[in-house]
Scaffold this motif. Structure first.
Motif, mmCIF file in Angstrom:
data_model
loop_
_atom_site.group_PDB
_atom_site.id
_atom_site.type_symbol
_atom_site.label_atom_id
_atom_site.label_comp_id
_atom_site.label_asym_id
_atom_site.label_seq_id
_atom_site.Cartn_x
_atom_site.Cartn_y
_atom_site.Cartn_z
ATOM 1 N N ASN A 154 24.464 28.722 41.180
ATOM 2 C CA ASN A 154 23.251 29.971 40.207
ATOM 3 C C ASN A 154 23.188 31.078 40.334
ATOM 4 O OD1 ASN A 154 24.423 26.509 38.845
ATOM 5 N ND2 ASN A 154 24.648 28.900 37.182
ATOM 6 N N SER A 155 21.730 29.979 41.694
ATOM 7 C CA SER A 155 20.545 30.782 42.182
ATOM 8 C C SER A 155 21.196 32.199 43.036
ATOM 9 C CB SER A 155 19.674 30.640 42.206
ATOM 10 O OG SER A 155 18.786 29.845 41.275
ATOM 11 N N PHE A 164 24.599 32.408 43.104
ATOM 12 C CA PHE A 164 25.781 33.791 43.416
ATOM 13 C C PHE A 164 24.743 34.807 42.294
ATOM 14 C CE2 PHE A 164 28.952 30.623 43.741
ATOM 15 C CZ PHE A 164 29.726 31.523 44.335
ATOM 16 N N GLY A 165 23.602 34.383 42.001
ATOM 17 C CA GLY A 165 22.661 35.805 41.454
ATOM 18 C C GLY A 165 22.600 36.725 42.432
ATOM 19 N N CYS A 166 22.185 36.118 43.586
ATOM 20 C CA CYS A 166 21.771 37.063 45.034
ATOM 21 C C CYS A 166 22.555 37.570 44.695
ATOM 22 C CB CYS A 166 21.261 36.396 45.777
ATOM 23 S SG CYS A 166 21.264 36.841 47.492
ATOM 24 N N VAL A 167 24.304 36.876 45.022
ATOM 25 C CA VAL A 167 25.700 37.600 44.993
ATOM 26 C C VAL A 167 26.307 38.615 44.128
ATOM 27 C CG1 VAL A 167 28.197 37.583 44.954
ATOM 28 C CG2 VAL A 167 26.974 36.033 46.606
ATOM 29 N N ASP A 168 25.352 38.541 42.930
ATOM 30 C CA ASP A 168 25.382 39.732 41.955
ATOM 31 C C ASP A 168 24.459 40.982 41.710
ATOM 32 O OD1 ASP A 168 26.635 40.049 39.305
ATOM 33 O OD2 ASP A 168 24.731 39.633 38.491
ATOM 34 N N ALA A 169 23.317 40.625 42.549
ATOM 35 C CA ALA A 169 22.199 41.437 42.653
ATOM 36 C C ALA A 169 22.723 42.420 44.019
ATOM 37 C CB ALA A 169 20.896 40.613 42.900
ATOM 38 N N THR A 170 23.657 42.540 45.138
ATOM 39 C CA THR A 170 23.740 42.633 45.445
ATOM 40 C C THR A 170 25.456 43.370 45.721
ATOM 41 O OG1 THR A 170 24.452 40.716 47.513
ATOM 42 C CG2 THR A 170 22.532 41.793 47.342
ATOM 43 N N ASN A 171 25.909 42.842 45.028
ATOM 44 C CA ASN A 171 27.200 43.519 44.351
ATOM 45 C C ASN A 171 27.198 45.231 43.732
ATOM 46 O OD1 ASN A 171 29.435 41.657 45.070
ATOM 47 N ND2 ASN A 171 29.146 40.815 42.938
ATOM 48 N N THR A 172 26.605 45.673 44.727
ATOM 49 C CA THR A 172 26.239 47.141 44.171
ATOM 50 C C THR A 172 27.376 48.202 45.114
ATOM 51 O OG1 THR A 172 24.581 48.172 45.551
ATOM 52 C CG2 THR A 172 23.663 46.762 43.599
ATOM 53 N N GLN A 174 23.273 37.395 51.390
ATOM 54 C CA GLN A 174 23.600 36.275 50.672
ATOM 55 C C GLN A 174 23.816 35.332 51.519
ATOM 56 O OE1 GLN A 174 27.813 38.163 49.968
ATOM 57 N NE2 GLN A 174 26.655 39.316 48.627
ATOM 58 N N GLU A 175 24.072 35.386 53.343
ATOM 59 C CA GLU A 175 23.583 34.632 53.943
ATOM 60 C C GLU A 175 22.322 33.961 54.249
ATOM 61 O OE1 GLU A 175 27.175 35.909 56.970
ATOM 62 O OE2 GLU A 175 25.301 36.029 57.662
ATOM 63 N N LYS A 176 21.008 34.287 53.513
ATOM 64 C CA LYS A 176 19.782 33.706 53.767
ATOM 65 C C LYS A 176 19.745 33.061 52.179
ATOM 66 C CE LYS A 176 16.761 34.251 56.784
ATOM 67 N NZ LYS A 176 16.666 32.924 56.861
ATOM 68 N N SER A 177 20.684 33.724 51.616
ATOM 69 C CA SER A 177 20.368 32.653 49.709
ATOM 70 C C SER A 177 21.267 31.910 49.416
ATOM 71 C CB SER A 177 20.847 33.988 49.100
ATOM 72 O OG SER A 177 20.418 33.342 47.255
ATOM 73 N N LYS A 214 28.344 31.004 36.669
ATOM 74 C CA LYS A 214 27.697 32.161 35.744
ATOM 75 C C LYS A 214 26.355 32.216 36.667
ATOM 76 C CE LYS A 214 24.585 33.197 31.305
ATOM 77 N NZ LYS A 214 24.334 33.632 31.922
ATOM 78 N N PRO A 215 26.376 32.950 37.052
ATOM 79 C CA PRO A 215 24.868 33.592 37.947
ATOM 80 C C PRO A 215 23.857 34.166 37.412
ATOM 81 C CG PRO A 215 26.306 35.163 38.363
ATOM 82 C CD PRO A 215 26.368 34.329 37.260
ATOM 83 N N THR A 216 22.621 33.255 38.073
ATOM 84 C CA THR A 216 20.941 33.787 37.875
ATOM 85 C C THR A 216 21.065 34.870 37.726
ATOM 86 O OG1 THR A 216 20.045 31.075 37.900
ATOM 87 C CG2 THR A 216 18.951 32.845 37.903
ATOM 88 N N GLU A 217 20.457 35.361 36.150
ATOM 89 C CA GLU A 217 20.020 37.210 36.466
ATOM 90 C C GLU A 217 18.191 37.228 37.376
ATOM 91 O OE1 GLU A 217 18.806 40.609 33.295
ATOM 92 O OE2 GLU A 217 20.002 39.379 33.072
#
Length: 190
Positions: free
Chosen positions: A10-11, A13-21, A37-40, A154-157
């Motif tokens: 979840n955390s 994919f929270g990073c994945v979601d935050a970088t999906n810009t 994403q890799e560091k996350s 479900k990504p952590t916001e």
């Protein structure tokens, strides 16, 4: 193989979601997005993986037993028919043939950054599906070539309070060590 149950997906994919810009998906910033994403994933792997992508070619992580892993991600990576989109394995390998494609990882983690899903496959499968040309190597996995580890996570916001509206950035700046030698700043905003 790592124990996926020890990972905080979840955390991650929270990073994945935050970088999906839109900006981070451009050619200029795609390497930064990949790095974040890799560091996350390292951070949220439950201590199972160490990031080595800064100095190891063709691998992003090693596990606690020294087993190398590579990670590849793409928007909508997994197709509904059980296959995946074509993925670039290596860039700019003119004159090489499949016979000398070098094994650099044991496992490949596959990240669908649209559907927040994670799969895994092996070097042997990737190598068997690889195609080489003057520009590099690509592969396209078929149904049964990989194992899904998690789907529709479900990504952590992320707690990003800085905003961008009407052409202005609004937020709080915190001093950074060695900031005086920086030439650029990267600001993450909502």
């Amino acid at each position: 193989m790592i124990d996926i149950n020890l990972c905080d997906l979840n955390s991650f994919f929270g990073c994945v979601d935050a970088t999906n810009t839109t900006e981070l998906k451009t050619n200029a910033f795609r390497p930064l997005r990949t790095y974040l994403q890799e560091k996350s994933f390292e951070k949220h792997s439950g201590g199972q993986l160490t990031y080595v992508g800064n100095y190891a070619d063709g691998q992003d992580f090693v596990d606690n037993n020294g087993v190398p892993y590579e990670m590849k991600g793409s928007l909508g990576l997994f197709n509904k028919n059980g296959s995946c989109k074509q993925v670039i394995l290596k860039n700019n390998m003119p004159g090489r043939s499949k016979q000398n494609l070098e094994k650099t990882f044991e496992y490949m983690l596959l990240v669908d950054t649209k559907n927040m899903s994670l799969g895994v496959t092996t070097w042997d499968v990737v190598e068997s599906r690889s195609k080489l040309d003057g520009a590099g190597a690509t592969f396209k996995l078929q149904a049964g070539d990989f194992t899904m580890l998690a789907e529709n996570v479900k990504p952590t916001e992320k707690n990003i309070k800085t905003t961008f509206s009407n052409g202005k950035i609004n937020g709080r700046k915190i001093p950074v060590a060695d900031g005086s030698c920086s030439d650029i700043a990267i600001v993450v905003v909502k």
